[in-house]
Scaffold this active site. Structure first.
Site, short mmCIF file in Angstrom:
data_model
loop_
_atom_site.label_atom_id
_atom_site.label_comp_id
_atom_site.label_asym_id
_atom_site.label_seq_id
_atom_site.Cartn_x
_atom_site.Cartn_y
_atom_site.Cartn_z
N GLU A 97 0.85 -1.19 0.00
CA GLU A 97 0.00 0.00 0.00
C GLU A 97 0.89 1.24 0.00
O GLU A 97 1.98 1.23 0.58
CB GLU A 97 -0.90 -0.02 1.24
N ASP A 155 -7.03 -3.90 -5.63
CA ASP A 155 -8.13 -3.01 -5.26
C ASP A 155 -7.65 -1.56 -5.37
O ASP A 155 -7.52 -0.85 -4.37
CB ASP A 155 -8.60 -3.32 -3.83
N CYS A 172 -13.15 0.55 -8.80
CA CYS A 172 -14.10 1.65 -8.58
C CYS A 172 -14.17 2.55 -9.80
O CYS A 172 -14.78 3.62 -9.75
CB CYS A 172 -13.74 2.44 -7.33
#
Length: 440
Positions: A323, A371, A397
């Site tokens: 991340e 993601d 998304c």
């Protein structure tokens, strides 16, 4: 004398005209085609004929807004929000909920055909959401008009930076229904209410309310805000000019995943999924689709606070999460320890950069989970030797970057096995999608 090129402004025509809508695009805007030009018509639905007002005209496309619906779709409904025509939030309230999913699925199919050259998608049933009170977090703007000497408390207007004064928002967590009314009444009474610029809501196990102020607040102002918060059982957090969010004596915010018996703590500046119900169903579906076994190792990219990582860790041999936000990485490590998981590792890396020298990059993995944010995962997908994975789960998304990135995955020898919508944001143009790729 030298002559310099001066770009011409896009021409506009003010003549209203009738347009029949062919479909909706991936943002929920009506699409038609006239004279080899694509027309995007705000406020129109598939199959409708509308009277539209041009707003912008360029060589290949034109943008218009609906002035009057001449022939309405059978799926058109009355918006439930009194602010629908001004607020830029829920742009699809005029389309019935079930048809919103139909239109979004069609838009994603078109994008896959265009970018990934895939025209047959194995659509699975969508993960659905309650139509109202599904948002557990939101950011509310506060604007002080110096001329009118009044406050606006609300959200941005459609296509504008102007703040629409909101009286209530029915998609917010029901615990926050009074927040607009209370602060619209309270702010003019404060000594330095002009210093307050935002209210951040986070409704998890407790209902947190962050008040962002860019100058010190008087002690009497803080006391008045505390009284309002106490009345509604909102846990007040003050965020000052430096930007730090300090909980002081408050317990850290947290949420539970009941199906996996996991608990996540996070900072109020960390990203969490807005829709708690859809988040739980999304994670359960991911586990079901991947069918992990205890001998498999998972690489979870864009892992955040460990939302996917920890769920995978309860079903796999090991999970490595990567991340780009350091505070999220620290929370992922904390949550792994909190849930007594010893088979996880987390790294802070900017995944748009060259990762070849990183130790985790060259390890063996069986499964890849992605993601990413709306910008997608193109840079890291170009670097990874995708053929070493057995399965790839992509949670998106943004359907445009998903379709673009999917071309890289299928070119590496994978088949798109399953795809499903996740209705994380009912009544909006946002599209959340889960895709499972398996090696051919």
């Amino acid at each position: 004398m030298a002559q310099f090129f001066k770009p011409q402004k896009a021409t506009q025509t003010k003549t209203k005209r009738e347009i029949t809508i062919d479909s909706l695009d991936h943002e929920g805007v009506g699409v038609s085609r006239e004279n080899n030009k694509v027309c995007f018509v705000e406020g129109a639905l598939t199959g409708e004929t509308v009277l539209a007002q041009p707003q912008q005209s360029k060589a290949k496309f034109e943008r218009l807004t609906t002035v009057k619906v001449l022939n309405a779709s059978a799926h058109r409904v009355k918006p439930f929000c009194v602010h629908f025509s001004q607020c830029g939030g829920c742009s699809l309230q005029h389309l019935e909920l079930s048809q919103q999913l139909v239109e979004k699925q069609h838009a994603v199919t078109q994008l896959f055909n265009k970018f990934a050259k895939i025209d047959q998608l194995n659509w699975q049933p969508a993960i659905e959401s309650a139509p109202l009170h599904y948002r557990r977090s939101a950011r509310i703007a506060v604007f002080y008009d110096k001329v009118k000497r009044s406050f606006n408390v609300g959200f941005r207007q459609k296509g504008s930076k102007k703040i629409v004064d909101i009286s209530q928002c029915d998609v917010l967590d029901i615990r926050y229904q009074a927040v607009f009314r209370e602060f619209s009444s309270l702010l003019p009474q404060l000594k330095n209410g002009q210093a307050i610029t935002h209210l951040q809501l986070c409704g998890v196990e407790h209902a947190y309310l962050v008040v962002r102020h860019i100058a010190p607040l008087a002690a009497s102002d803080i006391a008045a805000i505390k009284r309002v918060c106490l009345t509604h059982q909102w846990l007040l957090v003050l965020q000052g000019q430096a930007g730090e969010v300090e909980l002081n004596d408050l317990a850290p915010p947290s949420y539970q995943l009941s199906e996996q018996s996991l608990r996540f703590e996070f900072g109020l500046d960390n990203f969490i999924q807005v829709n708690a119900v859809v988040n739980q169903q999304m994670l359960s579906q991911a586990i079901n689709w991947l069918a992990l076994d205890k001998n498999e190792k998972v690489l979870d990219l864009f892992c955040g606070i460990g939302n996917f990582s920890l769920v995978m860790a309860t079903n796999a041999l090991a999970v490595v999460g990567v991340e780009g936000v350091e505070s999220s990485v620290q929370m992922a490590k904390h949550n792994s320890a909190l849930n007594q998981l010893s088979n996880t590792q987390f790294y802070c890396q900017d995944l748009s950069q060259d990762m070849a020298s990183q130790a985790w990059f060259s390890e063996h993995y069986d499964v890849l989970v992605l993601d990413p944010s709306r910008t997608g995962a193109f840079e890291i997908l170009q670097q990874l030797k995708l053929k070493r994975f057995k399965r790839i789960l992509y949670v998106s998304c943004d359907p445009v970057t998903l379709a673009r990135d999917s071309q890289l995955i299928t070119q590496a020898g994978f088949t798109l096995d399953k795809i499903a919508l996740m209705n994380m944001f009912p009544h909006t143009g946002h599209i959340e999608t889960m895709v499972l790729f398996v090696k051919r």
